[in-house]
Scaffold this active site. Sequence first.
Site: not given
Ligand code: NAD
Length: 266
Positions: A164, A151
């Site tokens: 985080y 991220s």
């Molecule tokens: P999201 O919440 O839409 O999806 C995350 C998924 O991970 C969900 O389906 C959830 O059920 C699953 N999850 C959570 N804990 C878990 C566990 N212990 N075991 C298995 N699955 C688990 O979130 P997102 O925004 O799509 O995030 C995905 C990744 O991208 C994450 O690592 C997040 O930190 C990273 N990220 C997101 C953003 C953003 O702005 N959305 C930016 C940078 C990085």
Amino acid sequence: SATSTALGGGSRLEGKVALITGAASGIGKASAREFVQQGAHVIIADSDKEMGSHTAAELGARANFVHCDVTEESQVAEAVDFAVARHGKLDIMYNNAGIVGPSFPPSIADLNLDEFDRVMRVNVRGTMAGIKHAVRVMKPTHAGSILCTASITGILGGLGPHPYSVSKFTLPGIVKSVASEISQDGIRINCISPFVIPTPLVVAQMQKFYGVEREWIENMIYELGELKGAKCEDIDIARAAVFLASDEAKYISGHNLVVDGAFTCF
Ligand code: NAD
């Protein structure tokens, strides 16, 4: 997302077998969809059974759901073994599952160390487990591509809650630590650092703390971005993931691909 435009059918991952953690929703789901459209078989590994099976059904015959909480090593091992049992191999392991944790905005005085442990368990330990078990099955084949979702909160301080942000600063370090060892076995590992994308994770967090509408959040994120005339969408991360996972990136390993429209460049 509703505004995403997929590239359409392609063959950049033809015949590849991919396991994506956290693929029931958001970035993982968009990547699973794009991987399938590029010819891959995808195992959707997620701790949310209902959402995970729904996503797999939506993506069709080349997607399967396996229940997996990445904090439980045995479940990660089983998910990897499921991929190999079903398809005979694992080409791509995408450690994407992540949580933000409740504390926002960042405040060291209010830091809850149990919350810190929980975020590190999912984002860091879960990623290590994924790498460990992917390498176990990739090593005998002398091939494989491992991805992790880091991220921009792991590039600049002050953008996210401390647990985080610290977890995300760790991921490019893990990539570098592991890359040189596994390169001896022909396995590549890279991470992707996305800008803010209004996925369920981000929208739920912001609505809770600011009590605002989704549209307001999307506009705020757009205004925050440096690159005008474009929005950062889950499909942008999915396309970066397709590239890094594919043979097009056959000499790219140990890298952090920042997809942030120059946000962290000033
Ligand atoms: P999201 O919440 O839409 O999806 C995350 C998924 O991970 C969900 O389906 C959830 O059920 C699953 N999850 C959570 N804990 C878990 C566990 N212990 N075991 C298995 N699955 C688990 O979130 P997102 O925004 O799509 O995030 C995905 C990744 O991208 C994450 O690592 C997040 O930190 C990273 N990220 C997101 C953003 C953003 O702005 N959305 C930016 C940078 C990085």
